[in-house]
Design an enzyme around this catalytic site. Structure first.
Site, mmCIF file in Angstrom:
data_model
loop_
_atom_site.group_PDB
_atom_site.id
_atom_site.type_symbol
_atom_site.label_atom_id
_atom_site.label_comp_id
_atom_site.label_asym_id
_atom_site.label_seq_id
_atom_site.Cartn_x
_atom_site.Cartn_y
_atom_site.Cartn_z
ATOM 1 C CG ASP A 21 24.782 15.230 146.456
ATOM 2 O OD1 ASP A 21 25.562 16.244 145.866
ATOM 3 O OD2 ASP A 21 23.673 15.261 146.399
ATOM 4 C CG ASP A 59 20.926 20.774 142.884
ATOM 5 O OD1 ASP A 59 20.861 19.792 142.335
ATOM 6 O OD2 ASP A 59 20.975 20.774 144.132
HETATM 7 C C1 DGJ Z 1 21.882 17.824 145.728
HETATM 8 C C2 DGJ Z 1 21.800 17.361 144.681
HETATM 9 O O1 DGJ Z 1 22.409 18.275 143.629
HETATM 10 C C3 DGJ Z 1 20.301 17.032 144.441
HETATM 11 O O2 DGJ Z 1 20.191 16.414 142.999
HETATM 12 C C4 DGJ Z 1 19.855 16.038 145.540
HETATM 13 O O3 DGJ Z 1 20.554 14.702 145.038
HETATM 14 C C5 DGJ Z 1 20.143 16.588 147.038
HETATM 15 N N1 DGJ Z 1 21.475 16.881 146.957
HETATM 16 C C6 DGJ Z 1 19.861 15.482 147.879
HETATM 17 O O4 DGJ Z 1 20.216 15.758 149.037
#
Ligand code: DGJ
Length: 741
Positions: free
Chosen positions: A483, A553
């Site tokens: 991430d 997201d």
């Molecule tokens: C952003 C990601 O896109 C989410 O799926 C998740 O992993 C969060 N970060 C966790 O902090």
């Protein structure tokens, strides 16, 4: 007589040669030729011809890019265009493959350099070339100084996609400052009937497809953020004609393989010439090139479709699967995953994750991924990033018991990491406050309470590689979700000389790639996902090192239809992860059925991210059934040919996609209805890409065809007569598989 015999033999030999070449071309092989007489280079492959030549002024000038032309067709030599006015010099009227900023050009240069004596003029002339299989290297050099550029061209024989990049070499005796370095300029036939497509977005709202007429002026697509970004994606497509559509018309497209700041400029100049120049973003750019050193640009890939945007996307998808991904040419299908994020957020612990794993296994998940929250003093997003030790309160005996449990359930285990970031509230930051991007004495802007580690530094690079190596060496981990949850601010690198600090834009991304490459080498079975708060780092550069991406997201299954549609213009569904989450969706408070959510997600790599502890028995039964059905079509969905039959964009009430397996023995059809109005039936759906003479049996995965529909019919029937679906109501969905008999 002998002379004419010889001539005839030569003609026959030549005809044979042409025939051989034509045959070779029709079999999708790639060829590169240089015609010494006309000085034209010609790259042929995948039904595309790309040609440029050395003109009468020794510059490299585009000649042709488009649908394959016969090798018998003589392409005219490149020739400088005359001055059009005292304001439009030859330097400006003559399109160029790769222009140095010099000689009075006003269009976007590919390369701009400042020499120590203040000279900023750079005019590149042809020196030599080398053809090696599917790769062509053409060397150009400044007319006076020893700045040399090796321009590299490759052609993919299957798709005709041309890869272009440049290696800039300083062969002078002093350092030079590179202020702009593009990978390539693409030139289209002169004209005014073009329209540009590109992708825009923001966090949780990525992949909006934009379309605008290409008018005189310049459109700039870019990221100044240090990474690819959600706002623009480094992809473009240009259509010609008044009514180009999904399955017809000329389309030129390109994608830049770079995950740092980038720029693609699309110009229609004052003489109606279309140029697309892309590479490192020249904004805040400065690369000091010492004598004897070189700078390699990213690769800018360009392709052409003679059959509309749909085919343009399919060409790109095939290319990504066969040439770009680390597992190319035969990437493994994405497993069905479970991810903990939306269920537990930071509240991960041994009992909670084990319980979720039990339930995930029971519906057929193949990989269990524990997301954020397992490390350091991570209770929320205020602390912990940088401290990559297991949190003992949450996992008193480390990760092993959970991993063993997951594996005993028949799944493999994946782990979330955010390696490039640090929270100020972390041991790492307390120990190494100088490791972040910063300008000394200036405020350090936090976003999501975190800062960006300067990966360009060797010690930081080694630390990041080191902890990841350690995690992978000591745990049975099959997958990393990598991430990256903010963009840059204060991009200073104070430990190097001031005139070298801007090199951070290049070295950071190179080190990111090298860490990924080294990890893959050492752990070849570990798969990696590129995630950046959703789809903030998706490009052909990162896809060279990762197996899949998280497009957004935003997991609202209705929003997701247009997100996935936009994504598919540039990227294959084979890397597009899509989770089924809880309803109502946190994004829009929209309520949807579990089946609707599944069918929305089954158009990519299927995942489940719902809180399974709250599911009913009926939910488990539905999930189990649909996951089993998905496994029967996933190869087709992920690696087949995608047809966007009805777009969900622009307020459409319907959305339909169809995926056809490469051998055309199977198709999967997904149809969605936003809202019925006035009692109208669902519009008939016309399939595409089937074999007309093969009989296909249709099987519902969810939903039904209209009662009078046949249970099996030829491809010709499904494509020409079409199929009527029984879809009525709000937020309805149906899916079918068609199998050759
Ligand atoms: C952003 C990601 O896109 C989410 O799926 C998740 O992993 C969060 N970060 C966790 O902090």
């Amino acid at each position: 007589m002998i002379r004419s015999m010889k001539k005839m033999t030569y003609c026959l030999a030549f005809a044979g040669f042409v025939f051989f070449q034509m045959k070779a071309l029709s079999q999708d092989s790639g060829t590169i030729h240089f015609n010494a007489e006309t000085k034209v280079f010609r790259l042929d492959g995948g039904g595309v011809t790309y040609a440029f030549g050395v003109n009468d002024g020794d510059e490299l000038q585009p000649v042709y890019w488009g649908h394959a032309v016969s090798l018998q067709d003589k392409l005219a030599a490149a020739k400088r265009l005359p001055e059009a006015a005292s304001f439009d010099s030859t330097a400006n009227t003559t399109p160029k493959e790769f222009a140095g900023w010099g000689g009075g050009i006003y269009t976007e240069p590919a390369l701009k350099v400042t020499f120590p004596d203040g000279n900023r003029d750079l005019v590149l002339h042809y020196v030599s070339h080398k053809i090696d299989g599917n790769t062509l290297t053409v060397t150009v050099k400044d007319v006076e100084r020893a700045v040399v550029v090796e321009m590299q061209y490759t052609i993919d024989p299957a798709t005709g996609i041309v890869g272009r990049s440049a290696v800039i070499e300083n062969k002078t005796t002093s350092p030079i400052m590179i202020e702009a370095a593009a990978a390539a300029t693409w030139n289209l036939p002169q004209g005014t009937d073009y329209s540009l497509r590109y992708l825009t977005g923001r966090w949780a709202g990525e992949w909006h497809l934009q379309k605008q007429a290409l008018l005189p002026g310049e459109v700039v697509l870019q990221s100044k953020r240090g990474s690819t970004g959600h706002q623009n994606n480094p992809w473009f497509a240009i259509e010609r004609g008044e009514h180009p559509d999904e399955e017809s018309g000329d389309v030129w497209f390109g994608a830049l393989a770079w995950s740092g700041s980038w720029r693609i400029s699309v110009e229609q100049d004052q003489l109606q010439q279309i140029r697309v120049t892309g590479g490192f973003n020249p904004f805040d750019f400065g690369y000091k090139l010492l004598p004897g050193k070189e700078l390699k640009t990213p690769v800018f890939y360009g392709g052409y479709s003679h059959a509309g945007m749909g085919e343009a996307s399919r060409i790109l998808h095939r290319f990504e699967l066969a040439q770009i991904l680390p597992q190319s040419p035969t990437p493994k299908p994405r497993p069905v995953i479970y991810n903990s994020w939306e269920a537990t957020e930071f509240r991960v612990d041994m009992p909670g994750q084990s319980a979720l794993a039990d339930k995930a296994a029971s519906i057929g998940a193949e990989r269990f991924i524990m997301d954020d929250g397992w490390f350091g003093q991570r209770k929320d997003d205020h602390a912990g990033l940088g401290d990559w030790y297991v949190n003992k309160e949450k996992f008193p005996n480390g990760l092993k018991p959970l991993i063993d449990h997951v594996r005993s359930l028949g799944m493999d285990f994946g782990l979330w990491v955010e390696p490039e970031m640090v929270n100020p509230d972390s041991d790492l930051y307390r120990k190494h406050p100088d490791w972040v991007l910063n300008f000394p004495g200036r405020p350090r802007t936090e976003q999501r309470n975190q800062m960006v580690l300067n990966l360009a530094r060797k010690d930081v690079r080694d630390y990041v590689y080191g902890f990841l190596d350690d995690i992978l060496a000591h745990n049975q981990i099959a997958f990393l979700k990598w991430d990256y949850n903010r963009n840059w601010s204060e991009p200073g690198w104070p430990t190097v000389a001031p005139d070298e600090q801007k090199q951070v834009y290049v070295e950071y991304t190179r080190n990111l790639y090298s860490i990924l490459a080294d990890l893959r080498k050492k752990y070849p079975n570990v798969e990696i996902e590129s995630c950046s708060g959703g789809g903030g780092r998706v490009d052909l550069g990162i896809l060279g090192h990762t197996d899949e991406v998280w497009p957004s997201d935003n997991t609202d299954p209705f929003d997701r239809l247009s997100i996935q549609d936009g994504f598919s213009y540039a990227y294959t569904p084979g890397v597009m992860m899509a989770w089924v989450t809880d309803s109502p969706s946190w994004v829009n408070n929209r309520t949807t059925t579990l089946t609707y959510r599944f069918l929305s997600s089954m158009q990519g790599g299927l995942g489940v991210g719902a809180n399974l502890t709250k599911w009913s028995d009926a939910d488990f039964a539905t999930a189990k059934e649909l996951i089993a059905a998905y496994k029967g079509i996933r190869e087709t969905v992920q690696h087949g040919s995608l047809y966007r039959l009805v777009s969900p964009r622009d307020g459409s009430e319907q959305s339909v996609t169809e995926s056809v397996s490469i051998d055309r023995k199977q198709a999967a059809l997904f149809a969605f209805l936003h809202s019925s109005t006035m009692g109208y039936p669902y519009p008939r759906v016309f399939l595409k890409g089937l074999d007309a003479n093969t009989t296909y049996k249709v099987t519902p995965i969810a939903g039904a065809l209209r009662k009078d529909s046949p249970a099996s019919a030829t491809g010709a029937y499904w494509m020409s007569h079409g199929v009527d679906l029984e879809l009525r109501g709000d937020l309805q969905a149906a899916a079918f598989r068609f199998d050759a008999q």
